[in-house]
Enzyme design. Sequence first.
Site, PDB file in Angstrom:
ATOM      1  N   ASP A  68     -53.849 -15.301  17.274  1.00 56.56           N
ATOM      2  CA  ASP A  68     -54.058 -15.433  15.791  1.00 56.56           C
ATOM      3  C   ASP A  68     -54.227 -17.043  15.226  1.00 56.56           C
ATOM      4  OD1 ASP A  68     -53.742 -12.840  15.802  1.00 56.56           O
ATOM      5  OD2 ASP A  68     -52.037 -12.718  14.462  1.00 56.56           O
ATOM      6  N   ASP A 122     -57.234  -3.329  16.005  1.00 51.52           N
ATOM      7  CA  ASP A 122     -56.356  -3.982  16.439  1.00 51.52           C
ATOM      8  C   ASP A 122     -55.673  -3.137  17.655  1.00 51.52           C
ATOM      9  OD1 ASP A 122     -54.646  -6.205  16.739  1.00 51.52           O
ATOM     10  OD2 ASP A 122     -54.163  -6.531  14.650  1.00 51.52           O
ATOM     11  N   ASP A 150     -54.534  -5.961   7.597  1.00 53.10           N
ATOM     12  CA  ASP A 150     -53.509  -4.873   7.588  1.00 53.10           C
ATOM     13  C   ASP A 150     -53.021  -4.780   6.328  1.00 53.10           C
ATOM     14  OD1 ASP A 150     -51.847  -3.245   8.817  1.00 53.10           O
ATOM     15  OD2 ASP A 150     -50.866  -4.840  10.092  1.00 53.10           O
ATOM     16  N   ARG A 173     -61.872 -10.060  19.602  1.00 50.26           N
ATOM     17  CA  ARG A 173     -60.946 -11.102  19.298  1.00 50.26           C
ATOM     18  C   ARG A 173     -60.280 -11.430  20.978  1.00 50.26           C
ATOM     19  NH1 ARG A 173     -57.110 -11.830  15.303  1.00 50.26           N
ATOM     20  NH2 ARG A 173     -56.055 -13.239  16.996  1.00 50.26           N
TER      21      ARG A 173
HETATM   22  C1  GLA Z   1     -52.359  -8.983  14.721  1.00 54.06           C
HETATM   23  C2  GLA Z   1     -53.887  -9.446  14.575  1.00 54.06           C
HETATM   24  C3  GLA Z   1     -54.065 -10.130  13.240  1.00 54.06           C
HETATM   25  C4  GLA Z   1     -53.758  -9.407  12.058  1.00 54.06           C
HETATM   26  C5  GLA Z   1     -52.398  -9.126  12.005  1.00 54.06           C
HETATM   27  C6  GLA Z   1     -52.041  -7.783  11.128  1.00 54.06           C
HETATM   28  O1  GLA Z   1     -51.608  -9.973  14.549  1.00 54.06           O
HETATM   29  O2  GLA Z   1     -54.072 -10.125  15.564  1.00 54.06           O
HETATM   30  O3  GLA Z   1     -55.280 -10.831  13.099  1.00 54.06           O
HETATM   31  O4  GLA Z   1     -54.770  -8.410  11.964  1.00 54.06           O
HETATM   32  O5  GLA Z   1     -52.129  -8.311  13.483  1.00 54.06           O
HETATM   33  O6  GLA Z   1     -50.834  -7.261  11.089  1.00 54.06           O
END
Ligand code: GLA
Length: 273
Positions: free
Chosen positions: A219, A158, A80, A215
């Site tokens: 995270d 995402d 990001d 995913r």
């Molecule tokens: C989410 C995603 C992360 C990352 C952040 C970036 O939390 O799951 O892996 O890409 O956004 O803002």
Amino acid sequence: MILAVVVCVLAFSKAAVALDNGLMRTPPMGWLAWERFRCDIDCDNDPKNCISENLFRDMADRLAEDGWKELGYVYVNIDDCWSSMDRDNNGRLQPDPKRFPGGIANLARYLHDRGLKLGIYGDLGTHTCGGYPGTTLDKIQTDAQTFADWGVDMLKLDGCYSNASYQEQGYPLMTKALNATGRPIGYSCSWPAYQGGLPPKVNYTLLGEICNLWRNYGDIQDSWDSVLNIIDWFFDNQDVLQPAAGPGRWNDPDMVSQEHFTLMCESDSIIPD
Ligand code: GLA
């Protein structure tokens, strides 16, 4: 006869949406900026760590010169906070001009010259999780084409700032848009992480057709507890997750190392391309 037509139509509609890039027959390996560098955009005070073309060139040098590439770590992935807060006059995403003065296409060339591949980050929704411009449904084709024009090799899409029905439409639409560019772009879908990661909400058969990886869960954070938490979740749900994986379609435990992949995959399928 009717049955034949129905079968034919179904087969056609499935073919129309299936991701058609032949990529990632083994789990993709590389480096992604988020866990360590987050949304650090303060290049004035923190030039070495801020999200900028210099950071990705540095990391490319490390992969290429320190032996990682030979082991299969070939993706250098932007996460990001890379873009400008505004699209350009043609509605295309553009990198922040101060932090990426050479542009993304130049950065991709730098990587390709070293035998590496470039990944980029987008978000299906109004904004990225960090508040940058998102890919709304009407922008899916434009963004796919922009990434292809830049020579990007992988897209993490995402799912912040959208909802379940938006995601159900958008993730397969991006598959079609990526196919339509004609450039093989690996497609990483964060979709199941926004659906709780498990059936019946998550349809792993569909994901295997439209994404190269996904995913499933939260995270990873910079702690061993976080690593263990992710491993525990994958362990507890392995009967569902293991069959979902195979050549071209992988569970993504979020930057957990290759040792973890060995838990998830057949041992003979972890040898890099
Ligand atoms: C989410 C995603 C992360 C990352 C952040 C970036 O939390 O799951 O892996 O890409 O956004 O803002």
